[in-house]
Design an enzyme around this catalytic site. Structure first.
Site, PDB file in Angstrom:
ATOM      1  N   LYS A   1     -45.804  30.043 102.942  1.00 53.86           N
ATOM      2  CA  LYS A   1     -45.000  31.061 102.240  1.00 53.86           C
ATOM      3  C   LYS A   1     -43.873  30.420 101.438  1.00 53.86           C
ATOM      4  O   LYS A   1     -43.661  30.733 100.269  1.00 53.86           O
ATOM      5  CB  LYS A   1     -44.407  32.043 103.258  1.00 53.86           C
ATOM      6  CG  LYS A   1     -43.314  32.930 102.676  1.00 53.86           C
ATOM      7  CD  LYS A   1     -42.659  33.797 103.730  1.00 53.86           C
ATOM      8  CE  LYS A   1     -41.520  33.194 104.474  1.00 53.86           C
ATOM      9  NZ  LYS A   1     -40.198  33.220 103.824  1.00 53.86           N
ATOM     10  N   ASN A   2     -43.132  29.501 102.066  1.00 53.62           N
ATOM     11  CA  ASN A   2     -41.959  28.956 101.384  1.00 53.62           C
ATOM     12  C   ASN A   2     -42.312  27.909 100.330  1.00 53.62           C
ATOM     13  O   ASN A   2     -41.442  27.429  99.609  1.00 53.62           O
ATOM     14  CB  ASN A   2     -40.968  28.394 102.402  1.00 53.62           C
ATOM     15  CG  ASN A   2     -40.299  29.515 103.180  1.00 53.62           C
ATOM     16  OD1 ASN A   2     -40.390  30.682 102.795  1.00 53.62           O
ATOM     17  ND2 ASN A   2     -39.654  29.180 104.282  1.00 53.62           N
TER      18      ASN A   2
ATOM     19  N   ARG B   1     -35.022  37.712  99.423  1.00 51.94           N
ATOM     20  CA  ARG B   1     -33.985  36.847  98.847  1.00 51.94           C
ATOM     21  C   ARG B   1     -34.549  35.786  97.927  1.00 51.94           C
ATOM     22  O   ARG B   1     -33.879  35.341  97.003  1.00 51.94           O
ATOM     23  CB  ARG B   1     -33.209  36.154  99.957  1.00 51.94           C
ATOM     24  CG  ARG B   1     -32.443  37.063 100.854  1.00 51.94           C
ATOM     25  CD  ARG B   1     -31.745  36.241 101.893  1.00 51.94           C
ATOM     26  NE  ARG B   1     -30.935  35.202 101.268  1.00 51.94           N
ATOM     27  CZ  ARG B   1     -29.712  35.376 100.789  1.00 51.94           C
ATOM     28  NH1 ARG B   1     -29.137  36.532 100.887  1.00 51.94           N
ATOM     29  NH2 ARG B   1     -29.065  34.374 100.228  1.00 51.94           N
TER      30      ARG B   1
ATOM     31  N   CYS C   1     -27.787  38.732 105.035  1.00 50.66           N
ATOM     32  CA  CYS C   1     -29.012  39.255 105.627  1.00 50.66           C
ATOM     33  C   CYS C   1     -28.932  39.050 107.129  1.00 50.66           C
ATOM     34  O   CYS C   1     -27.924  38.565 107.645  1.00 50.66           O
ATOM     35  CB  CYS C   1     -30.235  38.588 105.032  1.00 50.66           C
ATOM     36  SG  CYS C   1     -30.374  36.884 105.465  1.00 50.66           S
TER      37      CYS C   1
ATOM     38  N   ARG D   1     -25.519  33.767 103.725  1.00 51.94           N
ATOM     39  CA  ARG D   1     -26.422  33.183 102.735  1.00 51.94           C
ATOM     40  C   ARG D   1     -25.981  33.352 101.277  1.00 51.94           C
ATOM     41  O   ARG D   1     -26.667  33.981 100.468  1.00 51.94           O
ATOM     42  CB  ARG D   1     -27.841  33.728 102.929  1.00 51.94           C
ATOM     43  CG  ARG D   1     -28.408  33.363 104.274  1.00 51.94           C
ATOM     44  CD  ARG D   1     -29.798  33.856 104.454  1.00 51.94           C
ATOM     45  NE  ARG D   1     -30.800  33.000 103.854  1.00 51.94           N
ATOM     46  CZ  ARG D   1     -32.106  33.263 103.869  1.00 51.94           C
ATOM     47  NH1 ARG D   1     -32.536  34.360 104.423  1.00 51.94           N
ATOM     48  NH2 ARG D   1     -32.956  32.443 103.317  1.00 51.94           N
TER      49      ARG D   1
ATOM     50  N   ASP E   1     -36.492  27.489 111.101  1.00 53.36           N
ATOM     51  CA  ASP E   1     -37.529  28.521 111.126  1.00 53.36           C
ATOM     52  C   ASP E   1     -38.412  28.448 112.374  1.00 53.36           C
ATOM     53  O   ASP E   1     -39.279  29.299 112.567  1.00 53.36           O
ATOM     54  CB  ASP E   1     -38.405  28.438 109.861  1.00 53.36           C
ATOM     55  CG  ASP E   1     -37.627  28.820 108.610  1.00 53.36           C
ATOM     56  OD1 ASP E   1     -36.569  29.453 108.733  1.00 53.36           O
ATOM     57  OD2 ASP E   1     -38.086  28.469 107.499  1.00 53.36           O
TER      58      ASP E   1
ATOM     59  N   ILE F   1     -28.017  25.485 110.891  1.00 58.06           N
ATOM     60  CA  ILE F   1     -28.259  25.874 109.486  1.00 58.06           C
ATOM     61  C   ILE F   1     -27.700  27.268 109.174  1.00 58.06           C
ATOM     62  O   ILE F   1     -27.009  27.462 108.177  1.00 58.06           O
ATOM     63  CB  ILE F   1     -29.780  25.833 109.152  1.00 58.06           C
ATOM     64  CG1 ILE F   1     -30.389  24.471 109.523  1.00 58.06           C
ATOM     65  CG2 ILE F   1     -30.028  26.176 107.684  1.00 58.06           C
ATOM     66  CD1 ILE F   1     -29.952  23.302 108.687  1.00 58.06           C
TER      67      ILE F   1
ATOM     68  N   ARG G   1     -44.084  39.812 106.395  1.00 57.55           N
ATOM     69  CA  ARG G   1     -43.538  39.123 105.222  1.00 57.55           C
ATOM     70  C   ARG G   1     -44.006  37.677 105.162  1.00 57.55           C
ATOM     71  O   ARG G   1     -44.105  37.108 104.083  1.00 57.55           O
ATOM     72  CB  ARG G   1     -41.999  39.138 105.263  1.00 57.55           C
ATOM     73  CG  ARG G   1     -41.418  40.500 104.971  1.00 57.55           C
ATOM     74  CD  ARG G   1     -39.928  40.374 104.812  1.00 57.55           C
ATOM     75  NE  ARG G   1     -39.627  39.195 104.023  1.00 57.55           N
ATOM     76  CZ  ARG G   1     -38.514  38.479 104.109  1.00 57.55           C
ATOM     77  NH1 ARG G   1     -37.579  38.838 104.939  1.00 57.55           N
ATOM     78  NH2 ARG G   1     -38.310  37.425 103.348  1.00 57.55           N
TER      79      ARG G   1
HETATM   80  N1  EPU Z   1     -26.052  28.038 101.523  1.00 59.03           N
HETATM   81  C1  EPU Z   1     -24.805  28.192 100.947  1.00 59.03           C
HETATM   82  N2  EPU Z   1     -24.740  28.287  99.595  1.00 59.03           N
HETATM   83  C2  EPU Z   1     -25.852  28.240  98.800  1.00 59.03           C
HETATM   84  C3  EPU Z   1     -27.099  28.067  99.396  1.00 59.03           C
HETATM   85  C4  EPU Z   1     -27.174  27.972 100.775  1.00 59.03           C
HETATM   86  O1  EPU Z   1     -23.785  28.239 101.629  1.00 59.03           O
HETATM   87  O2  EPU Z   1     -25.704  28.348  97.574  1.00 59.03           O
HETATM   88  C5  EPU Z   1     -26.146  27.910 102.992  1.00 59.03           C
HETATM   89  C6  EPU Z   1     -26.965  29.038 103.633  1.00 59.03           C
HETATM   90  O3  EPU Z   1     -26.194  30.188 103.844  1.00 59.03           O
HETATM   91  C7  EPU Z   1     -27.452  28.368 104.899  1.00 59.03           C
HETATM   92  C8  EPU Z   1     -27.659  26.910 104.463  1.00 59.03           C
HETATM   93  O4  EPU Z   1     -26.881  26.749 103.286  1.00 59.03           O
HETATM   94  O5  EPU Z   1     -26.467  28.443 105.861  1.00 59.03           O
HETATM   95  C9  EPU Z   1     -29.093  26.527 104.136  1.00 59.03           C
HETATM   96  O6  EPU Z   1     -29.683  27.510 103.311  1.00 59.03           O
HETATM   97  P1  EPU Z   1     -30.841  27.222 102.275  1.00 59.03           P
HETATM   98  O7  EPU Z   1     -30.337  27.507 100.912  1.00 59.03           O
HETATM   99  O8  EPU Z   1     -31.476  25.904 102.517  1.00 59.03           O
HETATM  100  O9  EPU Z   1     -31.865  28.388 102.667  1.00 59.03           O
HETATM  101  P2  EPU Z   1     -32.780  29.159 101.655  1.00 59.03           P
HETATM  102  O10 EPU Z   1     -33.191  28.250 100.581  1.00 59.03           O
HETATM  103  O11 EPU Z   1     -32.165  30.451 101.304  1.00 59.03           O
HETATM  104  C10 EPU Z   1     -35.065  28.512 102.760  1.00 59.03           C
HETATM  105  C11 EPU Z   1     -36.207  29.234 103.371  1.00 59.03           C
HETATM  106  C12 EPU Z   1     -35.766  29.824 104.713  1.00 59.03           C
HETATM  107  C13 EPU Z   1     -35.321  28.675 105.602  1.00 59.03           C
HETATM  108  C14 EPU Z   1     -34.196  27.881 104.916  1.00 59.03           C
HETATM  109  C15 EPU Z   1     -33.751  26.649 105.677  1.00 59.03           C
HETATM  110  C16 EPU Z   1     -37.438  29.992 101.454  1.00 59.03           C
HETATM  111  C17 EPU Z   1     -37.892  31.122 100.599  1.00 59.03           C
HETATM  112  N3  EPU Z   1     -36.632  30.298 102.464  1.00 59.03           N
HETATM  113  O12 EPU Z   1     -34.025  29.479 102.583  1.00 59.03           O
HETATM  114  O13 EPU Z   1     -36.899  30.439 105.282  1.00 59.03           O
HETATM  115  O14 EPU Z   1     -34.848  29.158 106.826  1.00 59.03           O
HETATM  116  O15 EPU Z   1     -34.647  27.449 103.607  1.00 59.03           O
HETATM  117  O16 EPU Z   1     -34.804  25.797 105.878  1.00 59.03           O
HETATM  118  O17 EPU Z   1     -37.821  28.852 101.231  1.00 59.03           O
HETATM  119  C18 EPU Z   1     -38.058  31.929 106.687  1.00 59.03           C
HETATM  120  O18 EPU Z   1     -39.114  31.524 106.175  1.00 59.03           O
HETATM  121  O19 EPU Z   1     -38.035  32.650 107.727  1.00 59.03           O
HETATM  122  C19 EPU Z   1     -36.781  31.545 106.078  1.00 59.03           C
HETATM  123  C20 EPU Z   1     -35.651  32.191 106.324  1.00 59.03           C
END
Ligand code: EPU
Length: 419
Positions: free
Chosen positions: A22-23, A94, A118, A123, A306, A328, A398
């Site tokens: 998915k990701n 998201r 969320c 996030r 995850d 995280i 999802r």
């Molecule tokens: N963060 C910030 N600012 C930003 C971006 C992130 O503070 O601009 C923080 C987030 O709030 C979090 C940390 O940095 O505390 C890491 O977040 P990241 O941006 O890496 O997460 P993401 O890209 O939104 C993806 C996956 C998530 C997975 C995380 C961490 C996708 C679509 N989603 O989210 O997947 O948990 O990376 O590996 O790729 C899931 O599949 O259940 C899921 C939540």
């Protein structure tokens, strides 16, 4: 609304085939916005997030054709009509924010409803925006929408203040046409980011360093469409491994990529799971008592956040105490209260959960609160004595393809009922 009804205590035996990640597929779908023409994505998982992303791309003007029961997607982005991702779609997923980078790169402008917090934390997307600004984009926030504008982006050296998966993907896609060289420092190393970089390379982008903390992008003038096969889902793989640990029996997990989940395999081996790797498959056998272990989540190649909830289900029937630390996300323990309803002994102190294993869990009505918390409850239900009813399973849909069918194929008693 659907519910899952699980009668616990059945051994799991047989083979299960892992779906595309998915990701990985979500950023790949948005990468199709970068180049006009017909893109092909293979091994696409049949999950709701893919359908939501298809709707978003269609809204932008992409023609989406799904064949082979949705396993292959043709995305024709020759005519982009809009550059806005509306609230209704962003609020349900998201990852919609991943259209910002490619739309900015191709159209010089993009607008996305600002995702709110969320179930798993606040996030924010400040790092995405900081990266786009470093390339010369102007960022405006108004009426709940973020607009990024910049007709001619310029390469820059930028450092992410935090390791972010979709942030790295977004800025990487924005940088492909930026004039000159862009350096992304403290870039995310997750396999899904590497896949995106490799697909962009196939399109003609000049990218180096994917999979390391410094990615270099040399801007090009145009890209061509990709034909790409999505990697197997490492979290779905890990979830079946956790199921094997919690229930007697043995499972052959097919079409997976063990290299992507070494930290998970290592931890589960430490609990006593027998794991044999053989190319693209894993043979696993859960036997004997579960040894409790400590788990601390981290960016790749650390233990994935995850898989944290699923691991907590395992530890809840361990022999001893396991300490789970979530580094995280700030609020990713919503499964704890539901696990407690099933008899687990878990105490939360800030970002740490202390799990005192017990001999069994008992089936109960529980509620899913996010995708991975739902997976944790399914695992707990499979191992529990008696019946467990999980409501709000739309969270599970999802990101897990046909999970109850796959589990039934392994001998589990799990049914979906509509209420
Ligand atoms: N963060 C910030 N600012 C930003 C971006 C992130 O503070 O601009 C923080 C987030 O709030 C979090 C940390 O940095 O505390 C890491 O977040 P990241 O941006 O890496 O997460 P993401 O890209 O939104 C993806 C996956 C998530 C997975 C995380 C961490 C996708 C679509 N989603 O989210 O997947 O948990 O990376 O590996 O790729 C899931 O599949 O259940 C899921 C939540």
């Amino acid at each position: 609304m659907d519910q899952l009804v699980i009668e616990g205590g059945r051994p799991l035996r047989g083979a299960v085939r892992i779906a595309g990640a998915k990701n990985a597929v979500l950023p790949l779908m948005t990468a199709a916005l970068l180049a006009p023409g017909r893109h092909v994505l293979r091994n696409v998982p049949q999950v709701v997030d893919v359908r939501t992303m298809s709707r978003l791309l269609q809204h932008l003007g992409v023609r989406v054709e799904s064949v082979d029961e949705g396993r292959t997607l043709y995305l024709d982005s020759s005519l982009l009509e809009r550059v806005e991702a509306p609230y209704d779609l962003v609020k349900t997923m998201r990852a919609s924010v991943l259209v910002l980078g490619p739309l900015l790169a191709r159209k010089g402008r993009a607008q996305v409803s600002l995702p709110g917090g969320c179930a798993i934390g606040a996030r924010p997307i400040d790092q995405h925006l900081k990266g786009l600004q470093a390339l010369g984009a102007k960022v405006e926030l108004e009426h709940g929408y973020v607009t990024v504008k910049g007709a001619s982006l310029k390469g820059a050296c930028l450092r992410f203040g935090i390791s972010t998966v979709t942030g790295t993907a977004n800025v990487l896609m924005a940088a492909v046409f930026a004039e000159g060289r862009t350096l992304l420092e403290n870039a995310a190393c997750e396999p899904e980011v590497v896949e995106l970089a490799r697909a962009l390379q196939q399109m003609g982008a000049h990218i180096e360093g994917e999979g390391t903390e410094v990615i270099t992008v040399d801007g090009v003038e145009r890209l061509k469409p990709f034909d790409w096969e999505v990697i197997p889902d490492r979290i779905e793989t890990g979830t079946f491994l956790a199921a094997a640990r919690m229930n007697p029996g043995e499972i052959l997990v097919e079409k997976c990529r063990p290299a992507d989940l070494q930290s998970v395999i290592e931890k589960l081996r430490a609990t006593g799971l027998r794991v044999e790797e053989n190319g693209n498959s894993l043979w696993v056998k859960g036997e004997g008592p579960i040894r409790s272990v400590d788990v601390k989540t981290g960016a790749y190649p650390g233990f994935p956040t995850d898989m944290q909830a699923q691991m907590m289900a395992v530890l809840s029937i361990g022999e001893g105490i396991g300490v789970v630390t979530e580094t995280i996300f700030e609020n990713r323990f919503t499964h704890v209260s539901e696990l407690r309803r099933m008899g687990a002994h878990i105490q939360v102190e800030g970002r740490t959960a202390i799990v005192k294993g017990g001999p069994w869990l008992s089936g109960a009505p529980v509620m899913a609160s996010d995708l991975r918390a739902s997976a944790c409850l399914v695992l707990a239900g499979l191992a529990a004595k008696g019946a467990t009813t999980i409501s709000r399973v739309y969270h599970l849909d999802r990101g897990y393809e046909a999970i109850e069918m796959k589990l039934r194929g392994l001998g589990a008693s799990i049914t979906r009922v509509r209420v």
